[in-house]
Scaffold this active site. Structure first.
Site, short mmCIF file in Angstrom:
data_model
loop_
_atom_site.label_atom_id
_atom_site.label_comp_id
_atom_site.label_asym_id
_atom_site.label_seq_id
_atom_site.Cartn_x
_atom_site.Cartn_y
_atom_site.Cartn_z
N ASP A 140 0.83 -1.20 0.00
CA ASP A 140 0.00 0.00 0.00
C ASP A 140 0.87 1.25 0.00
O ASP A 140 0.67 2.18 -0.76
CB ASP A 140 -0.95 0.01 1.22
CG ASP A 140 -0.23 -0.25 2.54
OD1 ASP A 140 0.98 -0.54 2.55
OD2 ASP A 140 -0.91 -0.16 3.60
N ASP A 143 7.05 3.82 3.38
CA ASP A 143 7.29 4.96 4.27
C ASP A 143 8.80 5.02 4.52
O ASP A 143 9.54 5.59 3.73
CB ASP A 143 6.44 4.73 5.53
CG ASP A 143 6.45 5.87 6.51
OD1 ASP A 143 6.54 7.02 6.08
OD2 ASP A 143 6.36 5.62 7.73
N GLY A 145 10.70 2.45 4.34
CA GLY A 145 11.27 1.45 3.43
C GLY A 145 11.70 0.17 4.13
O GLY A 145 12.06 -0.80 3.46
N THR A 147 9.99 -2.15 5.78
CA THR A 147 9.14 -3.32 5.51
C THR A 147 9.45 -3.92 4.15
O THR A 147 9.69 -5.13 4.03
CB THR A 147 7.64 -2.93 5.57
OG1 THR A 147 7.39 -2.30 6.82
CG2 THR A 147 6.75 -4.14 5.41
N LYS A 171 6.43 7.77 0.39
CA LYS A 171 6.75 9.06 1.03
C LYS A 171 8.26 9.27 0.95
O LYS A 171 8.98 8.87 1.87
CB LYS A 171 6.34 9.05 2.50
CG LYS A 171 4.85 8.96 2.78
CD LYS A 171 4.62 8.96 4.30
CE LYS A 171 3.19 8.67 4.68
NZ LYS A 171 3.03 8.42 6.13
P1 IMP Z 1 7.80 1.30 6.34
O1 IMP Z 1 8.38 0.00 6.79
O2 IMP Z 1 8.20 2.43 7.24
O3 IMP Z 1 8.09 1.62 4.89
O4 IMP Z 1 6.26 1.22 6.57
C1 IMP Z 1 5.42 0.55 5.78
C2 IMP Z 1 4.09 0.31 6.48
O5 IMP Z 1 3.75 1.31 7.44
C3 IMP Z 1 2.99 0.37 5.47
O6 IMP Z 1 2.82 -0.86 4.81
C4 IMP Z 1 1.80 0.76 6.32
O7 IMP Z 1 1.24 -0.39 6.91
C5 IMP Z 1 2.38 1.64 7.39
N1 IMP Z 1 2.23 3.08 7.06
C6 IMP Z 1 3.20 3.97 6.83
N2 IMP Z 1 2.73 5.19 6.57
C7 IMP Z 1 1.38 5.08 6.64
C8 IMP Z 1 0.29 6.03 6.47
O8 IMP Z 1 0.46 7.22 6.18
N3 IMP Z 1 -0.95 5.53 6.62
C9 IMP Z 1 -1.20 4.22 6.93
N4 IMP Z 1 -0.23 3.31 7.08
C10 IMP Z 1 1.06 3.74 6.95
MG MG Z 2 1.64 -2.11 4.14
#
Ligand code: IMP
Ligand code: MG
Length: 217
Positions: A140, A143, A145, A147, A171
């Site tokens: 989805d 953010d 990165g 995950t 983002k």
């Molecule tokens: P990352 O590991 O920081 O890239 O985060 C990824 C996960 O954080 C996404 O798959 C979402 O589940 C959650 N996430 C990050 N930003 C948002 C947001 O603005 N709205 C909802 N979920 C978010």
């Molecule tokens: Mg997600």
């Protein structure tokens, strides 16, 4: 972290290929407008990408995936639960190549440990072996990165014929790890977004538009 509160959303949204402001994105951005989705709740929700804009972009991305995989027997689309379920449903129905659907789930922002350390934990794995398959991870939002970076390492070690990633949202200002993403729907500013599968504390996942959520007290 720099606040983008003074900047209109349409100045920040980018369709990554064109590097132009996404067409029409500003039309329903009424900054500070009271939420019509959650009356009585001390928060505002501003639509920043409408249902129609999402649909158009999903169709474009599906067409690119079709064109890029014309020689592939079967695609395996791996949705990352829960946030990608709406995007995956629309994307998978727009792609015309033979495709299979898998899901996995990882620890999320509700997990304090994961949030603070950037550590990611697999809590549900795919059902079938992906060795020798053309795999696309469907996210989805990217953010920090962490995950996606974790998932690409995990799935990459299982011997897929190819491994790519698609995300509806990204983002760029929040990036902590450099993870290549093959297909990006929209680059967005550093705001919390909900709708079209994305949540805040499990709320707002089923909104048709992608909305910026702000607490008002
Ligand atoms: P990352 O590991 O920081 O890239 O985060 C990824 C996960 O954080 C996404 O798959 C979402 O589940 C959650 N996430 C990050 N930003 C948002 C947001 O603005 N709205 C909802 N979920 C978010
Ligand atoms: Mg997600």
């Amino acid at each position: 972290m720099r606040s983008r509160d003074d900047e209109p959303f349409h100045a920040c949204l980018r369709s990554p290929e064109s590097n132009q402001a996404s067409p029409g994105v500003s039309t329903r951005c009424r900054k500070g407008a009271r939420s019509r989705y959650a009356p009585g709740v001390p928060e505002t929700l501003e639509p920043i990408i409408t249902e129609q804009q999402i649909a158009e972009r999903v169709a474009e991305l599906a067409a690119r995936i079709d064109a890029d995989h014309a020689d592939v027997d079967e695609l395996v689309l791996v949705g990352v639960l829960k946030g990608s379920f709406v995007f995956l449903a629309d994307l998978a129905r727009r792609i015309t190549l033979p495709r299979r659907i898998e899901f996995l789930a990882v620890s999320s922002y509700g997990d304090r440990e994961a949030e603070e350390s950037g550590a990611v934990r697999l809590i549900m794995d795919v059902r079938h072996d992906i060795a020798g398959k053309a795999v696309i991870v469907v996210e989805d939002i990217v953010d920090t990165g962490h995950t996606l970076s974790y998932l690409m390492r995990l799935l990459g070690a299982r011997g897929p014929a190819s491994l790519q990633a698609i995300t509806l949202l990204r983002k760029p200002e929040r990036a902590e790890v450099d993870v290549p993403v093959d297909y990006v729907g929209f680059d967005i500013p550093d705001v919390w977004v909900v709708g079209y599968g994305l949540d805040f504390a499990e709320r707002h996942r089923t909104l048709p538009d992608i909305c910026a959520l702000r607490r008002t007290r």
